[in-house]
Design an enzyme around this catalytic site. Structure first.
Site, short mmCIF file in Angstrom:
data_model
loop_
_atom_site.label_atom_id
_atom_site.label_comp_id
_atom_site.label_asym_id
_atom_site.label_seq_id
_atom_site.Cartn_x
_atom_site.Cartn_y
_atom_site.Cartn_z
N ILE A 1 0.83 -1.22 0.00
CA ILE A 1 0.00 0.00 0.00
C ILE A 1 0.86 1.26 0.00
O ILE A 1 0.48 2.28 -0.59
CB ILE A 1 -1.01 -0.01 1.18
CG1 ILE A 1 -2.13 0.98 0.92
CG2 ILE A 1 -0.37 0.28 2.52
CD1 ILE A 1 -2.94 0.70 -0.32
N ASP B 1 -9.95 -7.81 6.89
CA ASP B 1 -9.02 -6.78 6.39
C ASP B 1 -9.67 -6.02 5.24
O ASP B 1 -9.76 -4.79 5.30
CB ASP B 1 -7.67 -7.38 5.99
CG ASP B 1 -6.75 -6.32 5.42
OD1 ASP B 1 -6.13 -5.58 6.19
OD2 ASP B 1 -6.69 -6.20 4.17
N SER C 1 12.25 1.02 6.90
CA SER C 1 11.88 -0.26 6.31
C SER C 1 13.01 -1.25 6.53
O SER C 1 14.18 -0.89 6.43
CB SER C 1 11.63 -0.08 4.81
OG SER C 1 11.58 -1.33 4.18
N ARG C 2 12.61 -2.49 6.80
CA ARG C 2 13.63 -3.52 7.00
C ARG C 2 14.20 -3.99 5.67
O ARG C 2 15.26 -4.55 5.61
CB ARG C 2 13.02 -4.73 7.74
CG ARG C 2 12.44 -4.37 9.09
CD ARG C 2 11.52 -5.44 9.60
NE ARG C 2 10.51 -5.78 8.58
CZ ARG C 2 9.66 -6.78 8.68
NH1 ARG C 2 9.68 -7.55 9.73
NH2 ARG C 2 8.78 -7.01 7.71
N LYS D 1 -5.49 1.72 7.79
CA LYS D 1 -6.56 0.93 8.38
C LYS D 1 -6.13 -0.53 8.47
O LYS D 1 -5.32 -0.95 7.65
CB LYS D 1 -7.87 1.06 7.61
CG LYS D 1 -7.78 0.80 6.10
CD LYS D 1 -7.49 -0.51 5.50
CE LYS D 1 -8.12 -1.76 5.94
NZ LYS D 1 -7.75 -2.89 4.99
P1 NAP Z 1 2.50 -5.55 3.07
O1 NAP Z 1 2.62 -5.46 1.59
O2 NAP Z 1 2.68 -6.85 3.74
O3 NAP Z 1 3.48 -4.46 3.66
C1 NAP Z 1 3.60 -4.23 5.04
C2 NAP Z 1 4.99 -3.72 5.30
O4 NAP Z 1 5.15 -3.50 6.71
C3 NAP Z 1 6.04 -4.78 4.94
O5 NAP Z 1 6.49 -4.56 3.63
C4 NAP Z 1 7.12 -4.53 5.94
O6 NAP Z 1 7.92 -3.60 5.29
C5 NAP Z 1 6.49 -3.76 7.10
N1 NAP Z 1 6.57 -4.49 8.36
C6 NAP Z 1 7.11 -4.05 9.51
N2 NAP Z 1 7.00 -4.96 10.49
C7 NAP Z 1 6.38 -6.01 9.93
C8 NAP Z 1 6.00 -7.28 10.43
N3 NAP Z 1 6.22 -7.63 11.71
N4 NAP Z 1 5.40 -8.15 9.58
C9 NAP Z 1 5.18 -7.83 8.29
N5 NAP Z 1 5.52 -6.62 7.78
C10 NAP Z 1 6.11 -5.73 8.58
O7 NAP Z 1 1.08 -5.02 3.54
P2 NAP Z 1 0.16 -3.90 2.87
O8 NAP Z 1 -0.77 -4.55 1.93
O9 NAP Z 1 0.97 -2.77 2.39
O10 NAP Z 1 -0.72 -3.51 4.14
C11 NAP Z 1 -0.23 -2.67 5.18
C12 NAP Z 1 -1.43 -2.02 5.84
O11 NAP Z 1 -2.13 -1.26 4.86
C13 NAP Z 1 -2.44 -3.03 6.41
O12 NAP Z 1 -2.98 -2.56 7.60
C14 NAP Z 1 -3.52 -3.09 5.32
O13 NAP Z 1 -4.78 -3.42 5.86
C15 NAP Z 1 -3.48 -1.67 4.80
N6 NAP Z 1 -3.99 -1.54 3.44
C16 NAP Z 1 -3.57 -2.40 2.44
C17 NAP Z 1 -4.14 -2.28 1.17
C18 NAP Z 1 -3.71 -3.16 0.02
O14 NAP Z 1 -4.33 -3.08 -1.06
N7 NAP Z 1 -2.69 -3.98 0.12
C19 NAP Z 1 -5.10 -1.32 0.91
C20 NAP Z 1 -5.45 -0.44 1.92
C21 NAP Z 1 -4.91 -0.57 3.18
P3 NAP Z 1 9.44 -3.40 5.51
O15 NAP Z 1 10.14 -4.57 4.91
O16 NAP Z 1 9.47 -2.17 4.73
O17 NAP Z 1 9.74 -3.23 6.98
#
Ligand code: NAP
Length: 316
Positions: A15, A169, A37-38, A91
Site C-alpha cells: 500500500i 481486512d 523499512s527492513r 486501516k
Molecule cells: P504488506 O505489503 O505486507 O506491507 C507491510 C509492510 O510492513 C512490509 O512490507 C514490511 O515492510 C512492514 N513491516 C514491519 N513490520 C512487519 C512485520 N512484523 N510483519 C510484516 N511486515 C512488517 O502489507 P500492505 O498490503 O501494504 O498492508 C499494510 C497495511 O495497509 C495493512 O494494515 C492493510 O490493511 C493496509 N492496506 C492495504 C491495502 C492493500 O491493497 N494492500 C489497501 C489499503 C490498506 P518493511 O520490509 O518495509 O519493513
C-alpha cells in the site's frame, strides 16, 4: 506559503508503494524526507531500518505515516506521538480497540494530530451516497464484499495471524463505508465466521445487523471468490434504492448511474491529514473496528478446509 510537513513513511510494502508514495508526491503540503523499512527503500529518500532510528537521526520530521501491519503499529505510533510527531495510521488503526483509544489519549496529551484513516470513505461515491440517504427511511441493507485472497494478498502471512483480521481486512472497508453513509445506527445481532483449520483468522464471514427502526443489514465477506470480484453495498429505502459498487467508485440510484469515477482515495486522505495538522485536530473513529470486534465476540466460529497460499500444497 507555509513550509511542507516533513513526513517519515514507515513500512514500504504494497500500500505504501501503490498509494501513499504517489499521493504524497502529488501533495505540496508534504515532503517525504525519510522511510523506515527492513527491506525496501525509495529512490532519493533517506532510509532507516526502524522508525526509532529514523526519528533519532532526523528530529526535524514533523509527521509519520504508518503502513505496517496492525499488529506492530501501536508501539511505533506511541513512540512517534511521545516525540511530538503527528501520526497517520493505515486501516485498521490497530490490533485492538483499547490500544487505539490509548493512542487517541496520547495524541491529545501531546497536542499533536492522530489520523486513523479509512481509505474507502474517500471513494468518490461515498459522500453523494451519504447525502442521498440522509433523511430517508432505511429498509434493508445488503453488503457483498467478495474477493480472491490469493490475488490481493499473496504471501501476506501477517493477515492470517491474530490481529491481522483475515477477511475482515477488506471487510472492514465495507464497514467503514456503511458507518459513514447509513442514516441509522446499526449493531450486530449474529453471524458466522469461517476459519480455515490451519489459520488463526477467518476466510469468510456472514453477519447480521439490526437498526433501531427495525431495518436489517446482512454482510457477506468472502475471500474465496475467483472470477469477477464484488465490492457492493445495496440499500433499500422508503424512497428508492441505492447501489454503491466497486468499493465506492460507482453509485447507482434507482438503477441510474450517478457516479462512475476512478478512485483517488489517498489524495483525499493526505488532503485531510494536512487539514488536521493545520487545525491541530485528530480524527479517530473506531466504529468499523468495533463492528469487527463484535463479530469476533458474537459470531459463531466455524472450522473450514485448510487454506494454502499456493493451491494443491500439502502444508501451509
Ligand atoms: P504488506 O505489503 O505486507 O506491507 C507491510 C509492510 O510492513 C512490509 O512490507 C514490511 O515492510 C512492514 N513491516 C514491519 N513490520 C512487519 C512485520 N512484523 N510483519 C510484516 N511486515 C512488517 O502489507 P500492505 O498490503 O501494504 O498492508 C499494510 C497495511 O495497509 C495493512 O494494515 C492493510 O490493511 C493496509 N492496506 C492495504 C491495502 C492493500 O491493497 N494492500 C489497501 C489499503 C490498506 P518493511 O520490509 O518495509 O519493513
Amino acid at each position: 506559503m507555509t513550509a511542507p510537513i516533513r513526513l517519515g513513511l514507515v513500512g514500504v510494502g504494497k500500500i505504501a508503494r501503490d498509494q501513499h508514495i504517489p499521493s504524497i508526491g502529488r501533495n505540496p503540503a508534504f515532503e517525504l524526507v525519510a522511510t523506515a523499512s527492513r527491506s525496501a527503500s525509495v529512490d532519493g529518500v533517506a532510509r532507516f531500518a526502524t522508525p526509532a532510528e529514523m526519528l533519532d537521526a532526523m528530529p526535524q520530521i514533523d509527521a509519520v505515516a504508518l503502513c505496517v501491519p496492525p499488529q506492530v503499529r501501536h508501539a511505533m505510533a506511541a513512540d512517534a506521538l511521545r516525540r511530538g510527531k503527528h501520526v497517520l495510521l493505515e486501516k485498521p488503526p490497530g490490533a485492538t480497540l483499547s490500544e487505539v483509544a490509548h493512542l487517541a489519549d496520547l495524541a491529545e496529551t501531546q497536542g499533536v494530530s492522530l489520523f486513523a484513516t479509512w481509505h474507502s470513505r474517500f471513494a468518490p461515491g461515498v459522500a453523494p451516497a451519504r447525502k442521498w440517504l440522509a433523511g430517508r427511511q432505511m429498509r434493508s441493507v445488503r453488503v457483498e464484499w467478495k474477493e480472491d485472497v490469493r490475488h490481493w494478498h499473496p504471501g501476506q502471512d501477517w493477515i492470517w495471524e491474530p490481529g491481522g483480521l483475515g477477511v475482515f481486512d477488506p471487510g472492514i472497508n465495507a464497514l467503514s463505508i456503511v458507518t459513514e453513509i447509513l442514516p441509522e445506527f446499526m449493531f450486530l445481532t449474529g453471524g458466522e465466521l469461517s476459519f480455515p483449520e490451519n489459520r488463526a483468522a477467518p476466510i469468510a464471514a456472514s453477519l447480521r445487523f439490526a437498526g433501531a427502526s427495525g431495518a436489517a443489514m446482512n454482510a457477506e465477506f468472502d475471500w474465496r471468490q475467483t472470477g469477477p470480484q464484488t465490492w457492493d453495498i445495496h440499500v433499500g429505502t422508503d424512497a428508492g434504492d441505492l447501489l454503491l459498487s466497486s468499493g465506492g467508485a460507482r453509485l447507482w440510484i434507482d438503477g441510474e448511474s450517478v457516479v462512475d469515477q476512478a478512485e483517488a482515495e489517498y489524495d483525499g486522505i493526505y488532503a485531510r491529514f494536512a487539514e488536521l495538522v493545520a487545525s491541530g485536530g485528530s480524527a479517530v473513529d473506531l466504529a468499523p473496528l468495533r463492528h469487527v470486534a463484535d463479530a469476533f465476540m458474537l459470531g459463531r466460529h466455524l472450522t473450514v478446509e485448510p487454506f494454502h497460499d499456493q493451491p494443491n500444497r500439502d502444508t501451509a
